[in-house]
Design a protein around this motif. Structure first.
Motif, PDB file in Angstrom:
ATOM      1  N   PRO A   5    -146.488  21.528  13.527  1.00  0.00           N
ATOM      2  CA  PRO A   5    -145.795  22.528  14.446  1.00  0.00           C
ATOM      3  C   PRO A   5    -144.775  21.684  15.502  1.00  0.00           C
ATOM      4  O   PRO A   5    -143.854  22.409  16.010  1.00  0.00           O
ATOM      5  N   HIS A   6    -144.495  20.600  15.383  1.00  0.00           N
ATOM      6  CA  HIS A   6    -143.712  19.940  16.350  1.00  0.00           C
ATOM      7  C   HIS A   6    -142.409  19.804  15.299  1.00  0.00           C
ATOM      8  O   HIS A   6    -141.324  19.808  16.235  1.00  0.00           O
ATOM      9  N   ARG A   7    -142.184  20.057  14.247  1.00  0.00           N
ATOM     10  CA  ARG A   7    -141.032  20.318  13.621  1.00  0.00           C
ATOM     11  C   ARG A   7    -140.633  21.604  13.803  1.00  0.00           C
ATOM     12  O   ARG A   7    -139.315  21.912  14.167  1.00  0.00           O
ATOM     13  N   ARG A   8    -141.504  22.598  13.897  1.00  0.00           N
ATOM     14  CA  ARG A   8    -141.041  24.005  14.424  1.00  0.00           C
ATOM     15  C   ARG A   8    -140.467  23.827  15.958  1.00  0.00           C
ATOM     16  O   ARG A   8    -139.477  24.491  16.143  1.00  0.00           O
ATOM     17  N   ILE A   9    -141.031  23.182  16.761  1.00  0.00           N
ATOM     18  CA  ILE A   9    -140.570  23.087  18.151  1.00  0.00           C
ATOM     19  C   ILE A   9    -139.281  22.572  18.335  1.00  0.00           C
ATOM     20  O   ILE A   9    -138.387  23.191  18.952  1.00  0.00           O
ATOM     21  N   LEU A  10    -139.061  21.452  17.276  1.00  0.00           N
ATOM     22  CA  LEU A  10    -137.904  21.001  17.372  1.00  0.00           C
ATOM     23  C   LEU A  10    -136.793  21.656  16.839  1.00  0.00           C
ATOM     24  O   LEU A  10    -135.483  21.890  17.164  1.00  0.00           O
ATOM     25  N   ALA A  11    -136.941  22.412  15.898  1.00  0.00           N
ATOM     26  CA  ALA A  11    -136.181  23.309  15.048  1.00  0.00           C
ATOM     27  C   ALA A  11    -135.612  24.408  16.095  1.00  0.00           C
ATOM     28  O   ALA A  11    -134.488  24.679  16.206  1.00  0.00           O
ATOM     29  N   ASN A  12    -136.642  25.111  16.761  1.00  0.00           N
ATOM     30  CA  ASN A  12    -136.432  25.988  17.931  1.00  0.00           C
ATOM     31  C   ASN A  12    -135.607  25.562  19.106  1.00  0.00           C
ATOM     32  O   ASN A  12    -134.648  26.144  19.261  1.00  0.00           O
ATOM     33  N   TYR A  13    -135.739  24.440  19.401  1.00  0.00           N
ATOM     34  CA  TYR A  13    -135.041  23.694  20.469  1.00  0.00           C
ATOM     35  C   TYR A  13    -133.479  23.404  19.949  1.00  0.00           C
ATOM     36  O   TYR A  13    -132.762  23.721  20.986  1.00  0.00           O
ATOM     37  N   TRP A  14    -133.398  22.971  18.849  1.00  0.00           N
ATOM     38  CA  TRP A  14    -132.181  22.571  18.403  1.00  0.00           C
ATOM     39  C   TRP A  14    -131.313  23.958  18.145  1.00  0.00           C
ATOM     40  O   TRP A  14    -129.999  24.125  18.414  1.00  0.00           O
TER      41      TRP A  14
ATOM     42  N   MET B 186    -151.130   8.295  13.000  1.00  0.00           N
ATOM     43  CA  MET B 186    -149.721   8.868  13.389  1.00  0.00           C
ATOM     44  C   MET B 186    -148.990   7.828  14.384  1.00  0.00           C
ATOM     45  O   MET B 186    -147.814   7.889  14.238  1.00  0.00           O
ATOM     46  N   LYS B 187    -149.783   6.741  14.750  1.00  0.00           N
ATOM     47  CA  LYS B 187    -148.624   5.695  15.273  1.00  0.00           C
ATOM     48  C   LYS B 187    -147.658   4.890  14.232  1.00  0.00           C
ATOM     49  O   LYS B 187    -146.674   4.614  14.802  1.00  0.00           O
ATOM     50  N   THR B 188    -148.223   5.070  13.094  1.00  0.00           N
ATOM     51  CA  THR B 188    -147.392   4.316  11.938  1.00  0.00           C
ATOM     52  C   THR B 188    -146.813   5.352  11.228  1.00  0.00           C
ATOM     53  O   THR B 188    -146.043   4.916  10.227  1.00  0.00           O
ATOM     54  N   SER B 189    -146.801   6.546  11.242  1.00  0.00           N
ATOM     55  CA  SER B 189    -146.289   7.711  10.646  1.00  0.00           C
ATOM     56  C   SER B 189    -144.712   7.422  10.565  1.00  0.00           C
ATOM     57  O   SER B 189    -144.240   7.358  11.854  1.00  0.00           O
ATOM     58  N   THR B 190    -144.222   7.768   9.543  1.00  0.00           N
ATOM     59  CA  THR B 190    -142.778   7.707   9.480  1.00  0.00           C
ATOM     60  C   THR B 190    -142.015   9.186   9.989  1.00  0.00           C
ATOM     61  O   THR B 190    -140.973   9.235  10.389  1.00  0.00           O
ATOM     62  N   TYR B 191    -143.067  10.108  10.269  1.00  0.00           N
ATOM     63  CA  TYR B 191    -142.779  11.357  10.786  1.00  0.00           C
ATOM     64  C   TYR B 191    -143.043  11.680  11.992  1.00  0.00           C
ATOM     65  O   TYR B 191    -144.015  11.260  12.669  1.00  0.00           O
ATOM     66  N   LYS B 192    -141.931  11.658  12.866  1.00  0.00           N
ATOM     67  CA  LYS B 192    -142.007  11.774  14.499  1.00  0.00           C
ATOM     68  C   LYS B 192    -141.753  13.203  15.041  1.00  0.00           C
ATOM     69  O   LYS B 192    -140.940  14.003  14.495  1.00  0.00           O
ATOM     70  N   ILE B 193    -142.182  13.215  16.229  1.00  0.00           N
ATOM     71  CA  ILE B 193    -142.405  14.768  16.876  1.00  0.00           C
ATOM     72  C   ILE B 193    -140.706  15.050  17.141  1.00  0.00           C
ATOM     73  O   ILE B 193    -140.440  16.292  17.273  1.00  0.00           O
ATOM     74  N   GLY B 194    -140.037  14.238  17.770  1.00  0.00           N
ATOM     75  CA  GLY B 194    -138.712  14.317  18.139  1.00  0.00           C
ATOM     76  C   GLY B 194    -138.414  15.196  19.362  1.00  0.00           C
ATOM     77  O   GLY B 194    -137.366  14.728  20.171  1.00  0.00           O
ATOM     78  N   TRP B 195    -139.044  16.250  19.843  1.00  0.00           N
ATOM     79  CA  TRP B 195    -138.734  17.027  20.953  1.00  0.00           C
ATOM     80  C   TRP B 195    -138.905  16.266  22.028  1.00  0.00           C
ATOM     81  O   TRP B 195    -138.536  16.597  23.353  1.00  0.00           O
ATOM     82  N   ASP B 196    -139.905  15.302  22.064  1.00  0.00           N
ATOM     83  CA  ASP B 196    -140.367  14.284  23.145  1.00  0.00           C
ATOM     84  C   ASP B 196    -139.327  13.612  23.954  1.00  0.00           C
ATOM     85  O   ASP B 196    -139.275  13.438  25.232  1.00  0.00           O
TER      86      ASP B 196
END
Length: 370
Positions: free
Chosen positions: A141-150, A23-33
């Motif tokens: 789940p981090h994408r859902r968190i980010l979507a809920n936040y925005w 995950m350190k090299t993944s292009t998918y980032k959690i965003g909400w952090d």
């Protein structure tokens, strides 16, 4: 290399390294952090409160005693921008497993003829291919968190409905974030493509700034979606006011503006700059939507206005014997095998809470007072 990679990661230590290192090299980032810090709720007091609405929130929002929905494995690339689903599990499809085993078998047969660099390159390809299902489970789940936040930041409410939470719980009503939300004044022009010639962007931004100042706040930045940013940049008022320097020639108006140029002008006239939120989500039917609601201008008066409340799922405290677990930013990821195949699942208890809701002012520029 005596064991296959898929066999090596069946121990907890190896599985943890496999997920977190990749995950350190993944292009998918959690965003909400970048937007929120984490507050742990060991007692689940806050979790119990939200459970009155919908039980396990985020990801696929499921009933607290229900089984996770079982889904078909998304194809490679489907992770991008998806609205994550908490509580999902997937069976790794046979086609993927067969390709993985073929890749590893061919690597073993030819490894002796490869240089050390070539061996590393080919091995990395196998790991990357095998990792894809686990990558999905880690980020979902981090994408859902980010979507809920925005959604909460841009619309003052968080929704879970049949459109954005297929196969999960549907809330009968949105949950309010408590953020102040208003509409345009009677004499303002609605922001849309038909009104680009008459939109008074500066007046609207000053109006929102004044609302914040009346509450004793100072706007640090305005936040808008990509579509709303396009309306601002195309407005005749700003194009005429700003113009464009081309060498030694100053045009009377600019044929096109970028948000950076607009921000230079806004700062010069004592207004906060605009930040464009570009995050996209993909619904279950494949429709791409802006996570940040279009037609909203949000005045933010503090750097961070929310925290992520997190608690541990039951399996973290009471693991199932035949499963192997790891965590990725408090998301519990598991894998197991039975007579029917190999499975990957995730579960996360978390919800964005707007502790700085009085530092946010939302203006709906698609409606105005009658």
């Amino acid at each position: 290399m005596s064991k296959k990679i898929i066999d090596l990661i069946q121990s907890q230590k190896a599985f943890d390294a496999f997920v977190n290192e990749n995950m350190k090299t993944s292009t998918y980032k959690i965003g909400w952090d970048k937007e929120m810090s984490v507050e742990y709720e060991a007692s689940k007091a806050f979790q119990a409160y939200t459970a009155d609405y919908a039980a396990a929130m985020l990801g696929t929002v499921i009933d607290k005693h229900a089984s996770r929905p079982k889904r078909d494995m998304p194809s490679i690339g489907d992770i991008t921008g998806t609205l994550a689903r908490l509580g999902d599990e997937w069976q790794i499809d046979n086609d993927r497993l067969e390709k993985y085993f073929l890749m590893e078998r061919r690597f073993r047969e030819k490894a002796a003829t490869y240089s050390e660099t070539k061996q590393k390159e080919e091995y990395a390809k196998i790991v990357k291919y095998l990792f894809n299902p686990y990558e999905l489970a880690a980020i979902a789940p981090h994408r859902r968190i980010l979507a809920n936040y925005w959604e909460g930041l841009s619309d003052g409410q968080i929704t879970v409905n049949v459109t954005n939470n297929k196969d999960g719980v549907v809330w009968s009503a949105p949950i309010s974030t408590g953020i102040n939300k208003s509409i345009l004044r009677n004499n303002d022009v609605l922001w849309d493509a038909a009104n680009l010639a008459t939109m008074d962007v500066l007046s609207v931004l000053r109006y929102l700034s004044d609302k914040a100042e009346e509450a004793g706040k100072t706007v640090q930045k305005f936040r808008v979606s990509r579509a709303t940013s396009a309306l601002i940049c195309q407005s005749k008022m700003l194009k005429d006011l700003i113009g464009l320097n081309i060498g030694k020639i100053k045009t009377d108006s600019s044929p096109a503006l970028g948000i950076d140029i607009v921000n230079q002008y806004l700062v010069a006239v004592d207004l906060a700059p605009i930040e464009v939120v570009k995050e996209k989500g993909v619904l279950s039917d494949g429709t791409a939507i802006s996570m940040f609601k279009d037609g909203r201008v949000v005045a933010q008066c503090a750097d961070k206005v929310a925290v992520l409340k997190v608690s541990d799922p039951l399996e973290a405290e009471d693991p199932i014997p035949n499963k192997v677990y790891t965590t990725y930013h408090d998301n519990l990821i598991s894998q197991w095998r039975n007579d029917n195949g190999r499975y990957v699942a995730y579960e996360m208890w978390a919800f964005p809470v707007f502790t700085g809701r009085n530092d946010v002012f939302i203006l709906d520029v698609t409606q105005k007072e009658s």
